[in-house]
Motif scaffolding. Sequence first.
Motif, PDB file in Angstrom:
ATOM      1  N   THR A 270       0.816  -1.220   0.000  1.00 59.45           N
ATOM      2  CA  THR A 270       0.000   0.000   0.000  1.00 59.45           C
ATOM      3  C   THR A 270       0.844   1.262   0.000  1.00 59.45           C
ATOM      4  OG1 THR A 270      -0.149  -0.030   2.417  1.00 59.45           O
ATOM      5  CG2 THR A 270      -1.883  -1.178   1.189  1.00 59.45           C
ATOM      6  N   TYR A 271       2.165   1.131   0.056  1.00 62.16           N
ATOM      7  CA  TYR A 271       3.052   2.288   0.094  1.00 62.16           C
ATOM      8  C   TYR A 271       4.010   2.253  -1.095  1.00 62.16           C
ATOM      9  CZ  TYR A 271       1.497   2.979   4.919  1.00 62.16           C
ATOM     10  OH  TYR A 271       0.737   3.185   6.039  1.00 62.16           O
ATOM     11  N   PRO A 272       4.514   3.395  -1.538  1.00 61.37           N
ATOM     12  CA  PRO A 272       5.553   3.415  -2.576  1.00 61.37           C
ATOM     13  C   PRO A 272       6.807   2.697  -2.096  1.00 61.37           C
ATOM     14  CG  PRO A 272       4.568   5.583  -2.306  1.00 61.37           C
ATOM     15  CD  PRO A 272       4.054   4.755  -1.174  1.00 61.37           C
ATOM     16  N   VAL A 273       7.609   2.224  -3.032  1.00 64.38           N
ATOM     17  CA  VAL A 273       8.775   1.403  -2.709  1.00 64.38           C
ATOM     18  C   VAL A 273      10.011   2.011  -3.346  1.00 64.38           C
ATOM     19  CG1 VAL A 273       9.837  -0.870  -2.935  1.00 64.38           C
ATOM     20  CG2 VAL A 273       7.396  -0.676  -2.509  1.00 64.38           C
ATOM     21  N   CYS A 274      11.124   1.980  -2.604  1.00 61.04           N
ATOM     22  CA  CYS A 274      12.414   2.451  -3.123  1.00 61.04           C
ATOM     23  C   CYS A 274      13.499   1.518  -2.598  1.00 61.04           C
ATOM     24  CB  CYS A 274      12.684   3.888  -2.675  1.00 61.04           C
ATOM     25  SG  CYS A 274      14.269   4.543  -3.223  1.00 61.04           S
ATOM     26  N   PHE A 275      14.411   1.104  -3.464  1.00 65.37           N
ATOM     27  CA  PHE A 275      15.513   0.250  -3.053  1.00 65.37           C
ATOM     28  C   PHE A 275      16.655   1.111  -2.516  1.00 65.37           C
ATOM     29  CE2 PHE A 275      13.198  -2.267  -6.127  1.00 65.37           C
ATOM     30  CZ  PHE A 275      13.142  -3.510  -5.507  1.00 65.37           C
ATOM     31  N   THR A 276      17.279   0.645  -1.435  1.00 65.45           N
ATOM     32  CA  THR A 276      18.332   1.421  -0.776  1.00 65.45           C
ATOM     33  C   THR A 276      19.532   0.537  -0.452  1.00 65.45           C
ATOM     34  OG1 THR A 276      17.486   1.012   1.463  1.00 65.45           O
ATOM     35  CG2 THR A 276      16.609   2.927   0.279  1.00 65.45           C
ATOM     36  N   GLU A 277      20.641   1.195  -0.138  1.00 63.45           N
ATOM     37  CA  GLU A 277      21.834   0.534   0.386  1.00 63.45           C
ATOM     38  C   GLU A 277      22.274   1.276   1.639  1.00 63.45           C
ATOM     39  OE1 GLU A 277      23.345  -2.136  -0.365  1.00 63.45           O
ATOM     40  OE2 GLU A 277      22.702  -2.669  -2.402  1.00 63.45           O
ATOM     41  N   ALA A 278      22.957   0.560   2.514  1.00 65.81           N
ATOM     42  CA  ALA A 278      23.406   1.166   3.765  1.00 65.81           C
ATOM     43  C   ALA A 278      24.556   2.135   3.505  1.00 65.81           C
ATOM     44  CB  ALA A 278      23.844   0.088   4.748  1.00 65.81           C
ATOM     45  N   SER A 279      24.574   3.224   4.239  1.00 62.81           N
ATOM     46  CA  SER A 279      25.695   4.175   4.205  1.00 62.81           C
ATOM     47  C   SER A 279      26.497   4.015   5.496  1.00 62.81           C
ATOM     48  CB  SER A 279      25.191   5.610   4.065  1.00 62.81           C
ATOM     49  OG  SER A 279      24.447   5.999   5.208  1.00 62.81           O
ATOM     50  N   HIS A 280      27.787   4.317   5.409  1.00 61.12           N
ATOM     51  CA  HIS A 280      28.695   4.082   6.527  1.00 61.12           C
ATOM     52  C   HIS A 280      29.435   5.354   6.901  1.00 61.12           C
ATOM     53  CE1 HIS A 280      27.932   0.159   4.750  1.00 61.12           C
ATOM     54  NE2 HIS A 280      28.346  -0.408   5.863  1.00 61.12           N
ATOM     55  N   SER A 281      29.794   5.425   8.173  1.00 62.17           N
ATOM     56  CA  SER A 281      30.546   6.570   8.662  1.00 62.17           C
ATOM     57  C   SER A 281      31.418   6.101   9.832  1.00 62.17           C
ATOM     58  CB  SER A 281      29.600   7.705   9.083  1.00 62.17           C
ATOM     59  OG  SER A 281      30.331   8.859   9.438  1.00 62.17           O
ATOM     60  N   ILE A 282      31.845   7.055  10.648  1.00 61.85           N
ATOM     61  CA  ILE A 282      32.707   6.768  11.786  1.00 61.85           C
ATOM     62  C   ILE A 282      32.012   7.206  13.067  1.00 61.85           C
ATOM     63  CG2 ILE A 282      34.914   7.279  12.910  1.00 61.85           C
ATOM     64  CD1 ILE A 282      35.150   5.477  10.506  1.00 61.85           C
ATOM     65  N   GLY A 283      32.059   6.358  14.088  1.00 62.96           N
ATOM     66  CA  GLY A 283      31.538   6.691  15.404  1.00 62.96           C
ATOM     67  C   GLY A 283      32.635   6.602  16.448  1.00 62.96           C
ATOM     68  N   GLU A 284      32.374   7.154  17.599  1.00 65.54           N
ATOM     69  CA  GLU A 284      33.340   7.124  18.706  1.00 65.54           C
ATOM     70  C   GLU A 284      32.622   6.723  19.990  1.00 65.54           C
ATOM     71  OE1 GLU A 284      36.393  10.063  21.211  1.00 65.54           O
ATOM     72  OE2 GLU A 284      35.013  10.874  19.699  1.00 65.54           O
ATOM     73  N   TRP A 285      33.195   5.763  20.680  1.00 62.36           N
ATOM     74  CA  TRP A 285      32.698   5.415  22.002  1.00 62.36           C
ATOM     75  C   TRP A 285      33.379   6.332  23.015  1.00 62.36           C
ATOM     76  CZ3 TRP A 285      28.479   2.818  22.580  1.00 62.36           C
ATOM     77  CH2 TRP A 285      28.112   1.812  21.674  1.00 62.36           C
ATOM     78  N   ARG A 286      32.585   7.199  23.619  1.00 63.02           N
ATOM     79  CA  ARG A 286      33.121   8.199  24.535  1.00 63.02           C
ATOM     80  C   ARG A 286      32.539   7.964  25.930  1.00 63.02           C
ATOM     81  NH1 ARG A 286      32.325  14.254  22.685  1.00 63.02           N
ATOM     82  NH2 ARG A 286      33.521  13.370  20.936  1.00 63.02           N
ATOM     83  N   SER A 287      33.391   8.012  26.908  1.00 58.05           N
ATOM     84  CA  SER A 287      32.926   7.806  28.281  1.00 58.05           C
ATOM     85  C   SER A 287      31.895   8.861  28.668  1.00 58.05           C
ATOM     86  CB  SER A 287      34.102   7.856  29.264  1.00 58.05           C
ATOM     87  OG  SER A 287      33.651   7.665  30.590  1.00 58.05           O
ATOM     88  N   LEU A 288      30.878   8.436  29.388  1.00 57.61           N
ATOM     89  CA  LEU A 288      29.775   9.330  29.731  1.00 57.61           C
ATOM     90  C   LEU A 288      30.233  10.516  30.566  1.00 57.61           C
ATOM     91  CD1 LEU A 288      26.732   9.856  29.638  1.00 57.61           C
ATOM     92  CD2 LEU A 288      26.489   8.381  31.646  1.00 57.61           C
ATOM     93  N   HIS A 289      31.310  10.354  31.318  1.00 60.78           N
ATOM     94  CA  HIS A 289      31.737  11.471  32.176  1.00 60.78           C
ATOM     95  C   HIS A 289      32.279  12.648  31.362  1.00 60.78           C
ATOM     96  CE1 HIS A 289      35.836   9.932  31.482  1.00 60.78           C
ATOM     97  NE2 HIS A 289      36.257  11.123  31.892  1.00 60.78           N
ATOM     98  N   ARG A 290      32.580  12.438  30.068  1.00 57.36           N
ATOM     99  CA  ARG A 290      33.079  13.519  29.214  1.00 57.36           C
ATOM    100  C   ARG A 290      31.964  14.314  28.547  1.00 57.36           C
ATOM    101  NH1 ARG A 290      37.005  10.977  25.033  1.00 57.36           N
ATOM    102  NH2 ARG A 290      37.075  13.190  24.413  1.00 57.36           N
ATOM    103  N   ILE A 291      30.717  13.878  28.697  1.00 54.63           N
ATOM    104  CA  ILE A 291      29.591  14.566  28.070  1.00 54.63           C
ATOM    105  C   ILE A 291      29.167  15.740  28.940  1.00 54.63           C
ATOM    106  CG2 ILE A 291      27.258  14.312  27.189  1.00 54.63           C
ATOM    107  CD1 ILE A 291      29.340  12.706  25.667  1.00 54.63           C
ATOM    108  N   GLN A 292      28.960  16.904  28.315  1.00 53.65           N
ATOM    109  CA  GLN A 292      28.582  18.101  29.044  1.00 53.65           C
ATOM    110  C   GLN A 292      27.166  18.583  28.722  1.00 53.65           C
ATOM    111  OE1 GLN A 292      30.559  19.212  31.398  1.00 53.65           O
ATOM    112  NE2 GLN A 292      32.173  17.745  30.855  1.00 53.65           N
TER     113      GLN A 292
END
Length: 340
Positions: A270-292
């Motif tokens: 019942t909805y329009p359809v579009c084919f996609t591929e995943a995009s990639h980037s970079i993440g960082e695991w940062r300790s919670l105590h560094r969040i302000q």
Amino acid sequence: MSRAFIIFEHMEVQDANCIAGFTYGFPGITHFLGFGHALSRKLFQSHHLQLQGCAVICHQHQIHAYQPKGFGDFVFAQSKNPPTTKAKAKETPPIIEEGKMNMTVSLIMECQDFKISRQTEINALKQVLMTLAYQHRLAGGSIQRVEAVHIFTEEEDQADNKLIRKIKRLLLPGFVLMDRSDLLAEHYQKLKQNLSNTELIDAWLDFSATKYQAEPKLKEGETEPSEQTKAEWSLIDKPVKGWFVPITNGYKAISPVYPAGGVANVRNSTYPVCFTEASHSIGEWRSLHRIQYIPDMLWQYRYEQDWYLCQQGESATSELGTSVGEDTEDNFEDDFLSSL
């Protein structure tokens, strides 16, 4: 209008999907935003409240993998699933390799226009959120336990200006997944200055791949290495210090949008359809105590033309960040990779 932050503390999830695009080790950020969207739809029907964004804090994780011979590469655990129909009951179940993991995470979601002020109503809403969480899956895994659900209003933050401290005391130790597509863009530009034919995937691999470099051990009197010269292999450091990981951050359309019913065997015709591929980037695991600042942790959707990305902070409201995609248009040629 009041704003509130809803915290799902220490959610224990079993058999979550740990494969996302070309990467593995942790579910894609779209899984967590999808979980928040599913909760928001039901919460709006009952309380006319909508959840926005999602911050992910990881406390513990265990990938279902092993070393076949006790050393070497790890492989995912395998399973033999029982037959689903009587016709296949006599057949031997296939051996399926599954990328699964157990994890303990905490999620923070923002709720705009929060008008509930009575403590009794807030306690009732906490119970509703707890029930809704158990009714859904997170990254394909089953939620086994939720330590507690907390609701912090904006008035509480303004009263003592210590909301971020409350969250740190509540969720430490833990690591926050941060969007670092800005570092990927900077490193890509540096590589292009030294080598004009550098692709964005080269910059992405510098963060995500383990690379070694041979250093020749020259003997006395030798000025250049030869075929007989011995070498010592050393690990190449990442471009920037930190706990950086490759992540999937959304999708890129690779086909036009087909009308409803134009593609066979889709999930919902019942909805329009579009084919996609995943995009990639970079993440960082940062300790919670560094969040302000709490909004800096919140991932949100951002879509423009053929791109549908998850971004954080200022990048979610500004131009699209740098991502590695499967296909690109000409106006994204300088910022996105088209060679994957």
